[in-house]
Write an enzyme that holds these catalytic residues in place. Structure first.
Site, PDB file in Angstrom:
ATOM      1  N   ARG A   1      -3.670  -0.579   5.187  1.00 20.41           N
ATOM      2  CA  ARG A   1      -4.211  -1.679   4.385  1.00 20.41           C
ATOM      3  C   ARG A   1      -3.284  -2.879   4.274  1.00 20.41           C
ATOM      4  NH1 ARG A   1      -5.754   2.018  -0.643  1.00 20.41           N
ATOM      5  NH2 ARG A   1      -3.876   3.019   0.153  1.00 20.41           N
ATOM      6  N   CYS A  42       0.867  -1.183   0.000  1.00 24.40           N
ATOM      7  CA  CYS A  42       0.000   0.000   0.000  1.00 24.40           C
ATOM      8  C   CYS A  42       0.905   1.234   0.000  1.00 24.40           C
ATOM      9  CB  CYS A  42      -0.995  -0.020   1.158  1.00 24.40           C
ATOM     10  SG  CYS A  42      -0.287   0.166   2.802  1.00 24.40           S
ATOM     11  N   ASP A  99      -9.117   3.239   1.102  1.00 20.39           N
ATOM     12  CA  ASP A  99      -8.045   3.686   1.989  1.00 20.39           C
ATOM     13  C   ASP A  99      -8.652   4.289   3.252  1.00 20.39           C
ATOM     14  OD1 ASP A  99      -5.753   4.603   3.198  1.00 20.39           O
ATOM     15  OD2 ASP A  99      -5.123   5.868   1.521  1.00 20.39           O
ATOM     16  N   THR A 146       1.025   1.240   6.784  1.00 21.82           N
ATOM     17  CA  THR A 146       0.524   1.409   8.154  1.00 21.82           C
ATOM     18  C   THR A 146      -0.947   1.024   8.289  1.00 21.82           C
ATOM     19  OG1 THR A 146      -0.065   3.734   7.785  1.00 21.82           O
ATOM     20  CG2 THR A 146       2.150   3.280   8.676  1.00 21.82           C
TER      21      THR A 146
END
Length: 146
Positions: free
Chosen positions: A13, A7, A116, A11
């Protein structure tokens, strides 16, 4: 098989996807995650941690920047967005045959980005978790068919 989830900052996904797949304990599947713009050694977002804890999914995580050694390690690279996929192919053209968007790989008829949750509230993280959980169900089926 070595699977790398990617991603943006590693931190939200990709570490959630990594933890979800690891929790399935599938034999001969190794899982890691990284971020296109990640810094090495960071923590998973607090809401990401809270969602995994609530679902009783174990995790340990330190963010990792995308690097060639991770690309070389991976047999399959699953990105959260089309732009992540393009960034990896641009930086590591030799990896083109093993880089897919997560949704593209498991549900080819709906190749869209994974939402997201960054900057969102706990409910937003829970929705992204559910999306990743569903994708992982499909991934496991696909891996077991191959």
């Amino acid at each position: 098989m070595n699977i790398l989830f990617v991603c943006t900052g590693n931190t939200c996904r990709s570490p959630m996807a990594e933890a979800i797949l690891k929790a399935r304990n599938i034999e001969n599947i190794n899982v890691r995650s990284a971020g296109i713009y990640a810094m090495d050694g960071g923590e998973m977002s607090r809401y990401g941690q809270m969602v995994l804890e609530k679902e009783s999914i174990p995790f340990t995580h330190e963010s990792a920047a995308m690097k060639e050694s991770l690309i070389d390690w991976a047999d399959l690279v699953l990105t959260m967005t089309a732009s992540h996929k393009q960034s990896i192919i641009y930086a590591f053209p030799q990896a083109i045959s093993k880089v897919y968007m997560y949704k593209e790989y498991v549900t080819p008829k709906s190749p869209y980005d994974v939402s997201d949750p960054y900057g969102g509230d706990l409910r937003t993280y829970e929705r992204t978790f559910q999306e990743l959980q569903t994708l992982t169900d499909e991934l496991v089926k696909k891996l077991q068919e191959d």
